[in-house]
Design an enzyme around this catalytic site. Structure first.
Site, PDB file in Angstrom:
ATOM      1  N   HIS A 219       0.757  -1.167  -0.055  1.00  0.00           N
ATOM      2  CA  HIS A 219      -0.067   0.070  -0.167  1.00  0.00           C
ATOM      3  C   HIS A 219       0.982   1.294   0.043  1.00  0.00           C
ATOM      4  O   HIS A 219       1.935   1.415  -0.918  1.00  0.00           O
ATOM      5  CB  HIS A 219      -0.874  -0.030   1.298  1.00  0.00           C
ATOM      6  CG  HIS A 219      -2.115   0.855   1.330  1.00  0.00           C
ATOM      7  ND1 HIS A 219      -2.400   1.843   0.271  1.00  0.00           N
ATOM      8  CD2 HIS A 219      -3.106   1.078   2.288  1.00  0.00           C
ATOM      9  CE1 HIS A 219      -3.509   2.351   0.757  1.00  0.00           C
ATOM     10  NE2 HIS A 219      -3.916   2.180   1.803  1.00  0.00           N
ATOM     11  N   HIS A 258      -2.382  -2.171  -9.693  1.00  0.00           N
ATOM     12  CA  HIS A 258      -3.152  -1.557  -8.822  1.00  0.00           C
ATOM     13  C   HIS A 258      -4.654  -2.392  -8.962  1.00  0.00           C
ATOM     14  O   HIS A 258      -4.848  -2.943  -9.724  1.00  0.00           O
ATOM     15  CB  HIS A 258      -3.625  -0.268  -9.338  1.00  0.00           C
ATOM     16  CG  HIS A 258      -4.324   0.794  -8.263  1.00  0.00           C
ATOM     17  ND1 HIS A 258      -5.643   0.485  -8.162  1.00  0.00           N
ATOM     18  CD2 HIS A 258      -3.815   1.722  -7.504  1.00  0.00           C
ATOM     19  CE1 HIS A 258      -6.041   1.343  -7.433  1.00  0.00           C
ATOM     20  NE2 HIS A 258      -5.006   2.248  -6.681  1.00  0.00           N
ATOM     21  N   ASP A 309       2.873   5.534  -6.520  1.00  0.00           N
ATOM     22  CA  ASP A 309       4.203   5.494  -5.660  1.00  0.00           C
ATOM     23  C   ASP A 309       5.366   5.392  -6.421  1.00  0.00           C
ATOM     24  O   ASP A 309       6.527   5.832  -6.219  1.00  0.00           O
ATOM     25  CB  ASP A 309       3.766   4.317  -4.756  1.00  0.00           C
ATOM     26  CG  ASP A 309       2.723   4.510  -3.786  1.00  0.00           C
ATOM     27  OD1 ASP A 309       2.150   3.515  -3.408  1.00  0.00           O
ATOM     28  OD2 ASP A 309       2.735   5.832  -3.345  1.00  0.00           O
TER      29      ASP A 309
HETATM   30  C1  SDX Z   1      -1.505   2.129  -3.140  1.00  0.00           C
HETATM   31  O1  SDX Z   1      -6.213   0.783  -3.573  1.00  0.00           O
HETATM   32  C2  SDX Z   1      -5.653   2.162  -3.516  1.00  0.00           C
HETATM   33  O2  SDX Z   1      -6.325   3.125  -4.239  1.00  0.00           O
HETATM   34  C3  SDX Z   1      -4.316   2.019  -3.101  1.00  0.00           C
HETATM   35  C4  SDX Z   1      -3.529   3.643  -3.412  1.00  0.00           C
HETATM   36  C5  SDX Z   1      -4.268   4.640  -2.938  1.00  0.00           C
HETATM   37  O3  SDX Z   1      -4.070   5.830  -3.199  1.00  0.00           O
HETATM   38  O4  SDX Z   1      -4.725   4.533  -1.693  1.00  0.00           O
HETATM   39  O5  SDX Z   1      -3.804   3.703  -5.007  1.00  0.00           O
HETATM   40  C6  SDX Z   1      -2.045   3.494  -2.951  1.00  0.00           C
HETATM   41  O6  SDX Z   1      -1.319   1.380  -2.532  1.00  0.00           O
HETATM   42  C7  SDX Z   1      -0.953   1.939  -4.692  1.00  0.00           C
HETATM   43  C8  SDX Z   1      -0.377   0.392  -4.815  1.00  0.00           C
HETATM   44  C9  SDX Z   1       1.040   0.287  -4.088  1.00  0.00           C
HETATM   45  N1  SDX Z   1       1.472  -0.940  -3.908  1.00  0.00           N
HETATM   46  C10 SDX Z   1       2.517  -1.343  -4.823  1.00  0.00           C
HETATM   47  O7  SDX Z   1       2.926  -0.746  -5.874  1.00  0.00           O
HETATM   48  C11 SDX Z   1       2.930  -2.882  -4.434  1.00  0.00           C
HETATM   49  C12 SDX Z   1       3.133  -3.693  -5.734  1.00  0.00           C
HETATM   50  N2  SDX Z   1       1.753  -3.941  -6.267  1.00  0.00           N
HETATM   51  C13 SDX Z   1       1.311  -5.057  -6.025  1.00  0.00           C
HETATM   52  O8  SDX Z   1       1.200  -5.841  -4.692  1.00  0.00           O
HETATM   53  C14 SDX Z   1      -0.385  -5.273  -6.526  1.00  0.00           C
HETATM   54  O9  SDX Z   1      -0.353  -4.806  -7.990  1.00  0.00           O
HETATM   55  C15 SDX Z   1      -1.360  -4.320  -5.593  1.00  0.00           C
HETATM   56  C16 SDX Z   1      -1.211  -4.961  -4.314  1.00  0.00           C
HETATM   57  C17 SDX Z   1      -1.323  -2.963  -5.771  1.00  0.00           C
HETATM   58  C18 SDX Z   1      -2.839  -4.852  -6.223  1.00  0.00           C
HETATM   59  O10 SDX Z   1      -2.964  -6.108  -5.906  1.00  0.00           O
HETATM   60  P1  SDX Z   1      -4.055  -7.059  -6.431  1.00  0.00           P
HETATM   61  O11 SDX Z   1      -5.092  -6.371  -7.135  1.00  0.00           O
HETATM   62  O12 SDX Z   1      -4.502  -8.248  -5.485  1.00  0.00           O
HETATM   63  O13 SDX Z   1      -3.290  -7.732  -7.687  1.00  0.00           O
HETATM   64  P2  SDX Z   1      -2.794  -9.097  -7.546  1.00  0.00           P
HETATM   65  O14 SDX Z   1      -1.635  -9.025  -6.638  1.00  0.00           O
HETATM   66  O15 SDX Z   1      -3.711 -10.112  -7.349  1.00  0.00           O
HETATM   67  O16 SDX Z   1      -1.816  -9.244  -8.924  1.00  0.00           O
HETATM   68  C19 SDX Z   1      -2.518  -9.674 -10.183  1.00  0.00           C
HETATM   69  C20 SDX Z   1      -1.782 -10.221 -11.108  1.00  0.00           C
HETATM   70  C21 SDX Z   1      -0.835 -11.305 -10.398  1.00  0.00           C
HETATM   71  O17 SDX Z   1      -0.298 -11.962 -11.324  1.00  0.00           O
HETATM   72  P3  SDX Z   1      -0.773 -13.770 -11.125  1.00  0.00           P
HETATM   73  O18 SDX Z   1      -0.252 -14.191 -10.017  1.00  0.00           O
HETATM   74  O19 SDX Z   1      -2.372 -13.649 -11.570  1.00  0.00           O
HETATM   75  O20 SDX Z   1      -0.017 -14.318 -12.469  1.00  0.00           O
HETATM   76  O21 SDX Z   1      -0.826  -9.212 -11.648  1.00  0.00           O
HETATM   77  C22 SDX Z   1       0.527  -9.542 -10.936  1.00  0.00           C
HETATM   78  C23 SDX Z   1       0.153 -10.504  -9.868  1.00  0.00           C
HETATM   79  O22 SDX Z   1       1.592 -11.274  -9.708  1.00  0.00           O
HETATM   80  N3  SDX Z   1       0.936  -8.261 -10.513  1.00  0.00           N
HETATM   81  C24 SDX Z   1       2.501  -8.012 -10.432  1.00  0.00           C
HETATM   82  C25 SDX Z   1       2.379  -6.409  -9.580  1.00  0.00           C
HETATM   83  N4  SDX Z   1       1.227  -6.437  -9.449  1.00  0.00           N
HETATM   84  C26 SDX Z   1       0.552  -7.151  -9.866  1.00  0.00           C
HETATM   85  N5  SDX Z   1       3.425  -8.609 -10.858  1.00  0.00           N
HETATM   86  C27 SDX Z   1       4.604  -7.881 -10.350  1.00  0.00           C
HETATM   87  N6  SDX Z   1       4.843  -6.797  -9.975  1.00  0.00           N
HETATM   88  C28 SDX Z   1       3.482  -6.035  -9.344  1.00  0.00           C
HETATM   89  N7  SDX Z   1       3.646  -4.846  -8.799  1.00  0.00           N
END
Ligand code: SDX
Length: 372
Positions: A219, A258, A309
């Site tokens: 997050h 996201h 971010d």
């Molecule tokens: C913020 O919600 C909000 O609005 C949050 C925010 C706000 O203003 O409040 O926007 C602020 O928190 C932004 C996000 C910051 N976090 C990160 O940058 C951490 C890295 N991101 C991931 O952990 C992920 O993208 C999330 C947590 C942001 C979203 O998680 P989801 O929706 O549960 O997505 P997921 O983990 O299920 O991913 C879906 C697929 C997966 O592949 P498969 O397992 O299905 O093959 O996409 C891949 C993931 O592996 N994936 C990524 C990735 N994000 C998703 N792969 C590599 N790197 C990534 N960053």
């Protein structure tokens, strides 16, 4: 009773109604205003007013909220003393979590109705800025400085960190990040604040919970984590080699992806444009080459886009801010969005209590201890 649906992480589940922000693929609105217009035409103080009062302020209302931020800026002496006692190795986000909870014991506002809690939101916004700056000063062996009147919120934070008025570009960019970070509907930390509010607990408990949730690298902690990733690389080639391996190992790359935005984060595009201009002005384009070496395969190969971010971490870094300050600055802004949701939840409340699917042992009887 509505039908029972199970969705991990509540993905796709509607958990409430809000008139504060609309977060969608095509648009990000704060109370109906598009984020691109707010970023271009308003300051953090105007956005804070919009979120907490529902409308953009006129000149008198804007002056009034600025005066409130200044009035509420001084930290209680016991809070400064407690920050002094904090062990050096405690991360700023943990200091913030502890100190927001502690400063709550010195709450100067009477009453517990909507208006009193909105006033508390202004007070907490100022206190959070002061706690960040006081910790920053003490960590650098310097005494905290008193707030200076007439400064914007962004400039006040930078002034109280460095003891001198910031340059206009730093103020402009920090103010932009505060506008972009202020609100984002039912994200994990805001939802945390709403759940705590839904039990009729108090706003300080809600905001303290929000800080705990935002800290996580999935997050708000991602802005620090993304920069921790980038500082490892000396060249774009190094970054390109690393990302290739990371994706092959299915590692999560911080600052990307996201839950809602699958075609890119409106805020990231706005900030990245300013970041490129900043890097160019500072003669730091080698940093943008590293930034792009990570971004390109994520976008082109994985179709996973930067979130706010990713550009924010490098923006703060090029402004000379230490990594430990990045997620606290996110808190310094998001406290206004959190507070707007606390007020909205309290005004039309039903306690949050979702269900779960039990996957534990079948029913069984308790054996005597001699039989265990
Ligand atoms: C913020 O919600 C909000 O609005 C949050 C925010 C706000 O203003 O409040 O926007 C602020 O928190 C932004 C996000 C910051 N976090 C990160 O940058 C951490 C890295 N991101 C991931 O952990 C992920 O993208 C999330 C947590 C942001 C979203 O998680 P989801 O929706 O549960 O997505 P997921 O983990 O299920 O991913 C879906 C697929 C997966 O592949 P498969 O397992 O299905 O093959 O996409 C891949 C993931 O592996 N994936 C990524 C990735 N994000 C998703 N792969 C590599 N790197 C990534 N960053």
């Amino acid at each position: 009773m509505s039908e029972k649906t199970f969705s991990p992480g509540l993905a796709g589940v509607i958990a409430g109604e809000t008139d504060i922000a609309c977060v969608d693929q095509g648009v990000l609105l704060y109370r109906g205003y598009p984020i691109a217009e707010l970023a271009e035409k308003t300051s953090f103080e105007e956005v804070a007013y919009l979120l907490l009062y529902g409308e953009l302020p006129n000149a008198a209302q804007l002056q009034a909220i600025k005066e409130k931020f200044f009035q509420y800026a001084p930290l209680p002496t016991p809070v400064i003393d407690a920050i002094r006692q904090m062990p050096e190795e405690v991360p700023m986000m943990d200091v913030l979590r502890s100190m927001v909870s502690y400063t709550g014991h010195f709450d100067p506002i009477e009453g517990d109705d909507h208006d009193a809690n909105r006033e508390r939101a202004l007070w907490l916004t100022s206190q959070i800025a002061g706690i960040i700056a006081a910790r920053f000063r003490l960590m650098n062996g310097k005494e905290p400085v008193d707030p200076m009147s007439g400064l914007s919120h962004a400039a006040q934070i930078l002034y109280q960190c460095h003891g001198e008025a910031p340059d206009p570009l730093a103020e402009e960019l920090v103010d932009l990040t505060l506008v972009l970070y202020a609100e984002h509907d039912f994200n994990a930390s805001t939802f945390t604040c709403r759940v705590i509010t839904s039990t009729q607990s108090d706003i300080v408990s809600s905001i303290t919970g929000g800080i705990g949730a935002l800290k996580g690298p999935l997050h708000g902690g991602a802005n620090e984590a993304a920069m921790e990733m980038l500082v490892r690389f000396k060249t774009a080639d190094e970054a390109a080699a690393w990302i290739k391996e990371a994706l092959a190992k299915k590692e999560k790359v911080m600052g990307f992806g996201h839950r809602v935005y699958k075609n890119g984060d409106h805020r990231a595009r706005i900030l990245e444009d300013k970041l490129r201009k900043l890097a160019d002005k500072l003669g730091k384009n080698e940093w943008m080459a590293i930034y792009d070496a990570i971004k390109e395969p994520m976008v082109n190969d994985k179709k996973i886009y930067p979130n706010v971010d990713y550009p924010c971490g490098l923006t703060y870094y090029l402004l000379g801010l230490p990594l430990d300050l990045y997620t606290p600055l996110f808190v310094a802004s998001r406290v206004t969005g959190w507070s707007a949701h606390v007020l909205e939840q309290a005004a039309d409340n039903r306690i949050y209590r979702p269900l779960s699917i039990y996957t534990g042992p079948k029913e069984r009887s308790v054996p005597a201890i001699s039989e265990r």
